[in-house]
Structure formats: structure tokens, C-alpha cells
Design a protein around this motif. Structure first.
Motif: not given
Lengths: 244, 244
Positions: A187, B30, B33, B208
Motif C-alpha cells: 500500500r 484497512h 487500522e 486512506w
């Protein structure tokens, strides 16, 4: 290390790019620590499942109707595929809609068979002129890689994995991906297109080194006047040896 | 990534919005997170703890006394809740004051149980017709999620966490939030209402990507004439092939 690859099953450079990436992976010392995830991307989300056009006519339509030029371009792609050992048959390949094939790739992922599914479907479309828009074709290919016939039928007849395909596609937009294949490593890094294996290898090595820096022992990391080391063919004389 | 969600425990779209947001989170690569923080917002800060009215009569009072219309509106909300798997029982739910329930949510946060508390209290109010204004009800629900009975009793009998609830509310006003649910991502982006999961997912993915831009390796990011890549179903011919 995680490599996510956005690609379409109907994209000739995606299969070529897969081989080039695999060529790099084979040379990469840490290949066993690389996780590859295939992500969905439809180049033609509105394409019909059944089409009376062949690949050349379809491309010609986008080139102002010049079928000869379209065929020449496709022949060029076929020649490129041959350089990585793929025998494309674009004269007989079937234009179609890849949505169900993408859903099948996601089902395969849930069974640890994503790469096998991706490979089998790409080979079927590009080298065997199998029709990826037809349920019986997908059913047969899925059986070949070991997926359960009943489960595959349920998925193809229902709408399972639609959200997974759409999530991949909205994420592609978020990442600014507008062409495929597109490789995303951890990423943090992006690589667009079917680049040469050397480019993929260098990227894998560079990113690995960055994420796993060496711990230096026994002295400074760079050659200074105090190092007994040669840099650019100049050998520094260690301190204790000066004047000897 | 931090998602702060202003909501009330008595707000039917807050629970629906929670489910829709969770649906997006499930699809988000994600998700591990993402930190979710529930912030307090009272839609009716002056509401009585005990009320002789049911939800329909209470809504009817705001609609000029039209109870039939109020019930139809509440039935519509119940139908919406059903689409995300929530079985609302607005015929029996208890209108009340949510201040103590909000204080309890803050206590739970201090024990890492904020989401569990929020979920338990919303379910109790909307699907089980439990009375969130009553101390014994709150005491029982708190015990269910594992909070200490003595500590909960101290909080409910005293005024602990009053400042925390008020701080959330003055912050909501500062941010211009006048309706809930309201989602704030990394204090930069706002999403109002129980939007479809796809909207939340795309927001999470876009933010993100913006906060973690890819570093492009090996060539241009987008498929140009030099990329072996496919864009919009046209596969660019690599440089060496041009003119073929």
C-alpha cells in the motif's frame, strides 16, 4: 510483503503482466514471504455478456472502423504475449462481460485458490477461446481448479461477491487507478502496466530493503577516512595505519 | 484512521447508520487500522426521564397531533431498520432522556468497551423496549457487557462524565453538526446521516488513499502511450510497437 494487483480478465496486458511479475518473483530472494492478492477491475463494466463481434471488430469500432489496423494492433499484442510464453488466440477469443468471472475469483480466494483461478480463467480466455461470460464455461473452469460444483452454482446464480468486486473497484478509483494491470506493494508503492520483470524485481528488492534495513555492526555504515574499505576504487587507509 | 460518530441512543437512524457504517468497515482493507469513537449528542436534552407517551404519540405531537401519520412514519423507519437486519419495536419503545445512557457510554470507553456499550444500549432501546432512562435497566445492561457493578452505580448516582458528554455536544455545535448520526473522519471529512454502506466505503478508501499516496515506481502512473496497459478497454501499444 503484500502485492495487490488490480486487473481485468479481458485485458491482454494483464496476463502478460502476470507473467512478467511472476518472472520477477522467481528471482526474488524473499518470494516465499510475498502474498499476492488479485483485485477486480472491469475495463468494460457495461459490456454485453454475448457479442456478435470478434476482438478485432470490437477494437476497430474504437479506431474509427479500421479493422486492418485493429488486427495489426492485436497481432502486436499476440507477439508480445509470445515473448513471455503465452500463445494468444485473439482471432477466436470472445468479447464478453467479466463481472461473473471476477465474482468467481473472489470465491476462489476464500478457498485459497485465487491465483489458480486467475491463471485458469486468463488462459481460457486468451489461449483457448473459452467464453468467460457463460455460466457453464465458468462452472467447468471452476471445477478444474477444485472448487465445489454446488457452491460455484450458488454463486453464479446469486449475487454473492458482488460487494467484494465493487469494493475493489471503488478502491481502485480512490487510489487513482484508471488502467490495468496495476500493482500496489504494501500500500505504499504503485507500478502501472506490464513492466519488464527487471522493474518488478528492483521494486520488490528496494521495498524489501527499505522495510528490513540492515543493522550495522562493528563500526560506521559509510566508508570514512577511518574505514578499511574501498569506495569507488579509492581505498581509505585506517587510522591506526596512517603514516606507516 | 479515526472515525468519530456523533449520535444519540434514541435516534432510530443512528442505529441504522451504525449498521451501514459497519457494513462498509467489513469491506475496507484497512479496517484493523480504524479507530471508532462514539460521541454524545442529545436530540432531546430536555426530555423527561419518564413519559406517559409512546413513540407514536410523541412524534404525533410534533406533527400537529396526527397519530396515524406518526405511526406510518415510524413504520417506515422500522422497515428501513429491517433492511439492515434490525428488528425495531417502536410500538413499545420508551421515550426518555438519554443523558445517563450517554454518561455510561463514556464510562465504557474508559474500559475499552465503548462500542459494546453503544451496541447493547441501542439494541435494548430499539429492539427490546428496555427503558434507557431507568438506573436499574442501565445497571443491568452495563453488567452484561462486563462493566463493574459498583463503578456503574457510582457513576449513575453521581455526575461523573457529565463534562465529557457536554464537551462532545459543544464540539458538535462548533463543527456545525445539528443532526445525527454524523461521521467525522480524521477531523477533516464529514458524512451526515445513515448513508448507504457504499458511500462510507468509498469515503474510507478515498481518505486512506489521500493520506497514504502511492509512490510510483517503474514509470508513469497512468497508462500513456508508453505503458503496456489497458485503459477504458483500449490497450495502449508500447512505444516499440507504435506504427505497426
Amino acid at each position: 510483503m503484500k502485492v495487490e494487483i488490480w486487473s481485468d480478465l479481458l485485458c491482454p496486458f494483464c496476463y502478460i503482466g502476470k507473467r512478467k511479475f511472476e518472472g520477477a518473483l522467481e528471482q526474488f530472494a524473499h518470494r516465499n514471504e510475498v502474498e499476492v492478492v488479485w483485485r477486480s477491475f472491469e475495463l468494460m463494466p457495461d459490456a454485453a455478456r454475448e457479442s456478435s463481434q470478434d476482438m478485432h471488430t470490437m477494437l476497430a469500432a474504437k479506431l474509427g472502423g479500421d479493422r486492418a489496423r485493429a488486427k495489426a494492433m492485436n497481432d502486436h499484442v499476440t507477439a508480445q504475449a509470445a515473448t513471455v510464453g503465452l500463445a494468444y488466440d485473439l482471432d477466436h477469443a470472445h468479447p464478453t462481460n467479466s463481472f461473473d468471472a471476477h465474482r468467481l475469483i473472489h470465491l476462489a480466494a476464500d478457498h485459497g485458490l485465487q491465483d489458480a483461478a486467475k491463471e485458469r480463467l486468463l488462459a481460457a480466455h486468451f489461449t483457448e477461446a473459452q467464453h468467460l461470460g457463460r455460466r457453464d464455461t465458468l462452472q467447468g473452469l471452476a471445477a478444474e481448479i477444485g472448487l465445489d460444483t454446488g457452491e460455484v452454482a450458488d454463486v453464479l446464480e446469486g449475487d454473492a461477491y458482488t460487494a467484494a468486486v465493487r469494493a475493489d473497484e471503488t478502491e481502485a478509483r480512490a487510489l487513482g487507478i484508471n488502467g490495468v494491470p496495476f500493482f500496489v506493494i504494501d500500500r505504499k508503492y504503485g507500478i502501472s502496466g506490464a513492466q519488464p520483470s527487471e522493474v518488478f524485481l528492483e521494486a520488490l528488492q528496494t521495498i524489501w530493503a527499505e522495510e528490513h534495513p540492515l543493522t550495522m555492526l562493528g563500526g560506521p555504515a559509510s566508508a570514512s577516512a577511518d574505514d578499511a574499505a574501498c569506495v569507488d576504487d579509492v581505498c581509505a587507509v585506517p587510522a591506526q595505519g596512517r603514516g606507516v
